[in-house]
Design a protein around this motif. Sequence first.
Motif, mmCIF file in Angstrom:
data_model
loop_
_atom_site.group_PDB
_atom_site.id
_atom_site.type_symbol
_atom_site.label_atom_id
_atom_site.label_comp_id
_atom_site.label_asym_id
_atom_site.label_seq_id
_atom_site.Cartn_x
_atom_site.Cartn_y
_atom_site.Cartn_z
ATOM 1 N N PRO A 78 0.812 -1.104 -0.013
ATOM 2 C CA PRO A 78 0.150 -0.101 0.028
ATOM 3 C C PRO A 78 0.872 1.288 0.013
ATOM 4 N N ARG B 13 -1.870 9.152 3.061
ATOM 5 C CA ARG B 13 -3.453 9.260 3.053
ATOM 6 C C ARG B 13 -3.922 10.558 3.491
ATOM 7 N N SER C 36 -3.567 -6.529 1.257
ATOM 8 C CA SER C 36 -3.776 -5.307 0.745
ATOM 9 C C SER C 36 -5.053 -4.998 0.381
ATOM 10 N N SER D 88 -7.315 -2.055 1.417
ATOM 11 C CA SER D 88 -6.909 -0.703 1.182
ATOM 12 C C SER D 88 -6.803 -0.618 -0.282
#
Length: 430
Positions: free
Chosen positions: A117, A209, A246, A249
């Motif tokens: 990610p 993020r 992952s 995400s």
Amino acid sequence: MSADRLDVIIFGASGFTGKYTVFEAVTVLSGLRWGIAGRNREKLEGVLKEMGAKAKKDLSQVPIFIADVNDEASLLEMARKCRIVVNTAGPYRFHGEKVVKACIESGTNHVDVSGEPQYMETMQLKYDQRAKEKGVYVVSACGFDSIPADMGVIFVEKNFDGVVNSVETFLESGMKEGVSGGGSSGLNYGTWESAVYGLAHSDELRGIRQQLFPLRLPKFFPVLRPRPLIFRSTEVDKVCLPFPGSDRSVVMRSQRFLYDQDKKRPVQMQAYVGFPSWLAAGAVILFASIFGLLSKFQLGRTLLLKYPGLFSGGLASRSGPSEDSMERTYFKMTFKATGWPKGDRLAEGSDQYTEPPSKSLMVRVSGMNPGYGATCVALLSTAITILRESEKMPNNGGVLAPAAAFSKTSLISELEKHDHGIKFEILANK
């Protein structure tokens, strides 16, 4: 784009995933012009000979290009020779960005099998705008991480006949009976190395993020809460734990994109992995706890990387899994979706329902040899889809998760065509 460009170049072709991508390319890329690239010509020639013998096809005329992640000029030269680079050279945290940058500057599309990610979201943060300007698609997570989950949610939405509020996924894997082969590990060393460094630097994700999505999504109700750390699932009759990969995400990135782009209500998602017994699940918790602790320290990471078999319970090794064990390994991912029927659809994607969900759908996505069969077929299928259906993809380019890129294409049909492909099926619709 120059007419003499190849359609596809497989970069990192002498690596473990790379060589099996070459094998699958014989059938998946049939009718296309493709080549391979890497650092060492002798090794690349060896891969063509080995995989040609396995596929019963002479690959001696497949073009070879010498390219090294430490030589940016060689990456640019490679990228200029094709329409899309299929990048199998991980860990992408260390080796991926230079290839992405070379592809974008060359006007060449790029797909990879990263399940990292931090790498994927950093590439989106740094290069999404430039990729759009150059008309280039950069799509990661195009293997077992996370095509089954991400495209599985799209399959759910297309067959739900209503509005999906939430999806829970339950992953199962195992091995069919067969003649025992040498080596039983399920992961090659590169995959293990990616996992070690991914967990070691997982605290980077929050900052990435916050920059990537400065505006938070509105909260949608009812909220899908995580289940307990360990529980028995009635959906698949397995003892389940949260899935550490992952998938979640990646799905959340796709859903965020589809909300921003199409104003579609985002699907909430939680991912789990199932085990046959409480004892097996408990053993996984023990190994995962040791792995998580050691990955946070330099000495611990050194031990994890030096002794992969010991710290993975035999799951990972430097030699990788045997062909026999790969061919007998299967996976099943069951999706439980809940939402509202078609007649209850709201006017806007951001609107809220006042009634609880009243409709459900069960779906299964399955395949064989998830790590190095289904993964390689999925990776090449995404490349084909970009080449053939870019007009159905968004914004003329960008750095995207798979479902964000391919939700309106025929990728699912392409995945179902091949021997090591992925099957999508409806189990129950209520």
